[in-house]
Design a protein around this motif. Structure first.
Motif, PDB file in Angstrom:
ATOM      1  N   ARG A 223       7.185   0.801 -13.930  1.00 19.59           N
ATOM      2  CA  ARG A 223       7.775   1.465 -12.762  1.00 19.59           C
ATOM      3  C   ARG A 223       8.812   0.544 -12.113  1.00 19.59           C
ATOM      4  O   ARG A 223       8.775  -0.663 -12.266  1.00 19.59           O
ATOM      5  CB  ARG A 223       6.691   1.825 -11.741  1.00 19.59           C
ATOM      6  CG  ARG A 223       5.626   2.784 -12.262  1.00 19.59           C
ATOM      7  CD  ARG A 223       5.955   4.237 -11.928  1.00 19.59           C
ATOM      8  NE  ARG A 223       7.217   4.733 -12.459  1.00 19.59           N
ATOM      9  CZ  ARG A 223       7.358   5.256 -13.691  1.00 19.59           C
ATOM     10  NH1 ARG A 223       6.336   5.352 -14.507  1.00 19.59           N
ATOM     11  NH2 ARG A 223       8.533   5.705 -14.073  1.00 19.59           N
ATOM     12  N   GLN A 224       9.724   1.144 -11.345  1.00 25.32           N
ATOM     13  CA  GLN A 224      10.765   0.388 -10.658  1.00 25.32           C
ATOM     14  C   GLN A 224      10.673   0.580  -9.151  1.00 25.32           C
ATOM     15  O   GLN A 224      10.444   1.695  -8.675  1.00 25.32           O
ATOM     16  CB  GLN A 224      12.150   0.853 -11.088  1.00 25.32           C
ATOM     17  CG  GLN A 224      12.584   0.466 -12.472  1.00 25.32           C
ATOM     18  CD  GLN A 224      14.067   0.776 -12.658  1.00 25.32           C
ATOM     19  OE1 GLN A 224      14.937   0.002 -12.259  1.00 25.32           O
ATOM     20  NE2 GLN A 224      14.345   1.932 -13.256  1.00 25.32           N
TER      21      GLN A 224
ATOM     22  N   ALA B  80       0.832  -1.213   0.000  1.00 27.86           N
ATOM     23  CA  ALA B  80       0.000   0.000   0.000  1.00 27.86           C
ATOM     24  C   ALA B  80       0.859   1.252   0.000  1.00 27.86           C
ATOM     25  O   ALA B  80       0.546   2.247  -0.687  1.00 27.86           O
ATOM     26  CB  ALA B  80      -0.941  -0.021   1.201  1.00 27.86           C
ATOM     27  N   TYR B  81       1.940   1.226   0.753  1.00 26.16           N
ATOM     28  CA  TYR B  81       2.853   2.364   0.859  1.00 26.16           C
ATOM     29  C   TYR B  81       3.533   2.636  -0.482  1.00 26.16           C
ATOM     30  O   TYR B  81       3.502   3.767  -0.984  1.00 26.16           O
ATOM     31  CB  TYR B  81       3.872   2.050   1.950  1.00 26.16           C
ATOM     32  CG  TYR B  81       5.027   3.024   2.066  1.00 26.16           C
ATOM     33  CD1 TYR B  81       4.855   4.306   2.582  1.00 26.16           C
ATOM     34  CD2 TYR B  81       6.313   2.625   1.703  1.00 26.16           C
ATOM     35  CE1 TYR B  81       5.934   5.177   2.708  1.00 26.16           C
ATOM     36  CE2 TYR B  81       7.393   3.489   1.835  1.00 26.16           C
ATOM     37  CZ  TYR B  81       7.201   4.756   2.335  1.00 26.16           C
ATOM     38  OH  TYR B  81       8.268   5.610   2.460  1.00 26.16           O
ATOM     39  N   PHE B  82       4.141   1.613  -1.073  1.00 31.23           N
ATOM     40  CA  PHE B  82       4.825   1.792  -2.362  1.00 31.23           C
ATOM     41  C   PHE B  82       3.852   2.247  -3.449  1.00 31.23           C
ATOM     42  O   PHE B  82       4.191   3.073  -4.300  1.00 31.23           O
ATOM     43  CB  PHE B  82       5.484   0.488  -2.809  1.00 31.23           C
ATOM     44  CG  PHE B  82       6.661   0.048  -1.984  1.00 31.23           C
ATOM     45  CD1 PHE B  82       7.462   0.962  -1.316  1.00 31.23           C
ATOM     46  CD2 PHE B  82       6.993  -1.306  -1.892  1.00 31.23           C
ATOM     47  CE1 PHE B  82       8.559   0.550  -0.560  1.00 31.23           C
ATOM     48  CE2 PHE B  82       8.088  -1.726  -1.154  1.00 31.23           C
ATOM     49  CZ  PHE B  82       8.869  -0.802  -0.484  1.00 31.23           C
TER      50      PHE B  82
ATOM     51  N   ALA C 199       6.287  -7.336  -1.533  1.00 28.49           N
ATOM     52  CA  ALA C 199       5.487  -6.228  -2.060  1.00 28.49           C
ATOM     53  C   ALA C 199       6.016  -5.770  -3.412  1.00 28.49           C
ATOM     54  O   ALA C 199       5.239  -5.498  -4.342  1.00 28.49           O
ATOM     55  CB  ALA C 199       5.503  -5.063  -1.068  1.00 28.49           C
ATOM     56  N   LYS C 200       7.315  -5.712  -3.551  1.00 25.80           N
ATOM     57  CA  LYS C 200       7.924  -5.316  -4.832  1.00 25.80           C
ATOM     58  C   LYS C 200       7.495  -6.259  -5.950  1.00 25.80           C
ATOM     59  O   LYS C 200       7.124  -5.811  -7.048  1.00 25.80           O
ATOM     60  CB  LYS C 200       9.448  -5.319  -4.691  1.00 25.80           C
ATOM     61  CG  LYS C 200      10.178  -5.114  -6.003  1.00 25.80           C
ATOM     62  CD  LYS C 200      11.679  -5.284  -5.853  1.00 25.80           C
ATOM     63  CE  LYS C 200      12.359  -5.244  -7.223  1.00 25.80           C
ATOM     64  NZ  LYS C 200      13.824  -5.359  -7.115  1.00 25.80           N
ATOM     65  N   GLU C 201       7.573  -7.548  -5.699  1.00 26.97           N
ATOM     66  CA  GLU C 201       7.215  -8.533  -6.732  1.00 26.97           C
ATOM     67  C   GLU C 201       5.747  -8.421  -7.126  1.00 26.97           C
ATOM     68  O   GLU C 201       5.391  -8.505  -8.298  1.00 26.97           O
ATOM     69  CB  GLU C 201       7.532  -9.945  -6.237  1.00 26.97           C
ATOM     70  CG  GLU C 201       9.017 -10.222  -6.069  1.00 26.97           C
ATOM     71  CD  GLU C 201       9.825  -9.928  -7.334  1.00 26.97           C
ATOM     72  OE1 GLU C 201       9.376 -10.337  -8.429  1.00 26.97           O
ATOM     73  OE2 GLU C 201      10.872  -9.266  -7.232  1.00 26.97           O
ATOM     74  N   GLU C 202       4.881  -8.227  -6.144  1.00 22.13           N
ATOM     75  CA  GLU C 202       3.449  -8.084  -6.428  1.00 22.13           C
ATOM     76  C   GLU C 202       3.195  -6.846  -7.297  1.00 22.13           C
ATOM     77  O   GLU C 202       2.443  -6.890  -8.278  1.00 22.13           O
ATOM     78  CB  GLU C 202       2.668  -7.966  -5.115  1.00 22.13           C
ATOM     79  CG  GLU C 202       2.603  -9.245  -4.306  1.00 22.13           C
ATOM     80  CD  GLU C 202       1.688 -10.299  -4.930  1.00 22.13           C
ATOM     81  OE1 GLU C 202       0.737  -9.923  -5.645  1.00 22.13           O
ATOM     82  OE2 GLU C 202       1.942 -11.499  -4.704  1.00 22.13           O
TER      83      GLU C 202
ATOM     84  N   GLY D  90      13.292  -9.047   9.731  1.00 27.08           N
ATOM     85  CA  GLY D  90      12.900  -9.657   8.468  1.00 27.08           C
ATOM     86  C   GLY D  90      12.123  -8.715   7.566  1.00 27.08           C
ATOM     87  O   GLY D  90      11.504  -9.154   6.598  1.00 27.08           O
ATOM     88  N   ALA D  91      12.184  -7.398   7.850  1.00 27.49           N
ATOM     89  CA  ALA D  91      11.383  -6.435   7.093  1.00 27.49           C
ATOM     90  C   ALA D  91      11.697  -6.467   5.605  1.00 27.49           C
ATOM     91  O   ALA D  91      10.802  -6.292   4.767  1.00 27.49           O
ATOM     92  CB  ALA D  91      11.610  -5.022   7.638  1.00 27.49           C
ATOM     93  N   ILE D  92      12.954  -6.715   5.241  1.00 23.34           N
ATOM     94  CA  ILE D  92      13.305  -6.704   3.828  1.00 23.34           C
ATOM     95  C   ILE D  92      12.563  -7.800   3.060  1.00 23.34           C
ATOM     96  O   ILE D  92      12.226  -7.621   1.884  1.00 23.34           O
ATOM     97  CB  ILE D  92      14.828  -6.838   3.612  1.00 23.34           C
ATOM     98  CG1 ILE D  92      15.172  -6.520   2.137  1.00 23.34           C
ATOM     99  CG2 ILE D  92      15.347  -8.192   4.063  1.00 23.34           C
ATOM    100  CD1 ILE D  92      16.645  -6.366   1.877  1.00 23.34           C
TER     101      ILE D  92
END
Length: 295
Positions: A115-116, A73-75, A104-107, A96-98
């Protein structure tokens, strides 16, 4: 204006005003105090003085990292604006936040293929992680691209040195980082453990120093040993403290006296509520650029 967002987690432990001034976005971790939920929002929900006093009075704290849905949601708020994102996470050696950020990046990469989102494991914590963010903001402001700033972070993040000491072993015992017996003996002998962060972003006990006065001198000695150019160090220096400002000020005064070419005065911040939930009051952390961490 850059065409990308520079972002981190609230665990970089700079002030809200500092992040806003530098144009750094952040997402907040969470904590509980005596069963009540709070957001680790840089002391906005609960002033740091109140937080550490409550811990000293026996309050129980627990923390939780940002989950994948929150990161998504943030990204997405930035992607919808047509912006790319460079997000730097709290060290994988302590969180383990990364992993959540990468999910989230992959989704989102499927939903926004043009976008990147680039994610960096800071291998850092508290205002050391914040010092890294400040450097990345400088590079962005100089006109460097998303990829250039990402590459610089990956190449240089281990040059950010982290040294910590604690004058109160109570929460190290509670968290199981030292045994009750070792904690009792340490208390009787007035031992202050000196730790640093290794090349995997983990906090490692290095020395057992007797008396607060001696550990304050020793942590500055370590800065002289490891800082870029030794006493001629000309970079920035940050300190974080958990409810022990006078100890942090004593370290800052020694640093400013020994390193005459510092880039500005030493900046003293609070250890935030996420990391502070585990250290408790009485911790001072010193951050500077120096020799690459190799162990």
């Amino acid at each position: 204006m850059s065409d990308y967002i520079l972002s981190c987690c609230s665990t970089a432990d700079l002030t809200k005003e500092h992040f806003e001034k530098r144009g750094i976005s952040y997402i907040c971790f969470h904590y509980q105090m005596d069963g009540k939920q709070y957001t680790d929002n840089l002391g906005q929900s609960m002033p740091f003085e109140k937080f550490y006093q409550a811990m000293a009075d026996g309050a129980e704290t627990k923390t939780s990292q940002v989950n994948a849905e929150e990161y998504q949601a943030y990204f997405e708020t930035f992607l919808k604006q047509g912006k790319d994102v460079l997000h730097v996470c709290l060290s994988s050696g302590i969180s383990g936040a990364i992993n959540s950020a990468m999910i989230a990046k992959e989704e989102l990469s499927q939903k926004y293929p043009k976008r990147q989102i680039l994610v960096v494991d800071s291998l850092g914590a508290s205002s050391g992680y914040g010092l890294l963010m400040d450097q990345l903001a400088d590079l962005r402001d100089q006109g460097q691209s998303l990829q250039q700033v990402y590459d610089w972070a990956e190449q240089h993040k281990l040059e950010l040195n982290h040294w910590f000491f604690s004058t109160d072993l109570t929460f190290y015992i509670k968290g199981g980082r030292i045994s009750k017996t070792a904690g009792f003996i340490g208390g009787v002998l007035n031992i202050c453990p000196l730790l640093n962060m290794d090349d995997q972003g983990r906090l490692i006990p290095r020395f057992k120093i007797r008396t607060k006065k001696k550990v304050i001198r020793t942590i500055v000695d370590k800065m002289e040993e490891y800082a870029r150019d030794g006493r001629d160090y000309s970079g920035k220096c940050y300190i974080s403290q958990s409810g022990c400002y006078e100890d942090a000020r004593a370290v800052a005064d020694l640093v400013e006296a020994r390193f005459p070419h510092l880039n500005g005065k030493v900046l003293i911040n609070y250890v935030g509520t996420t990391i502070g939930s585990h250290t408790g009051p009485g911790t001072v952390a010193l951050f500077f650029w120096g020799k690459k961490r190799t162990e």
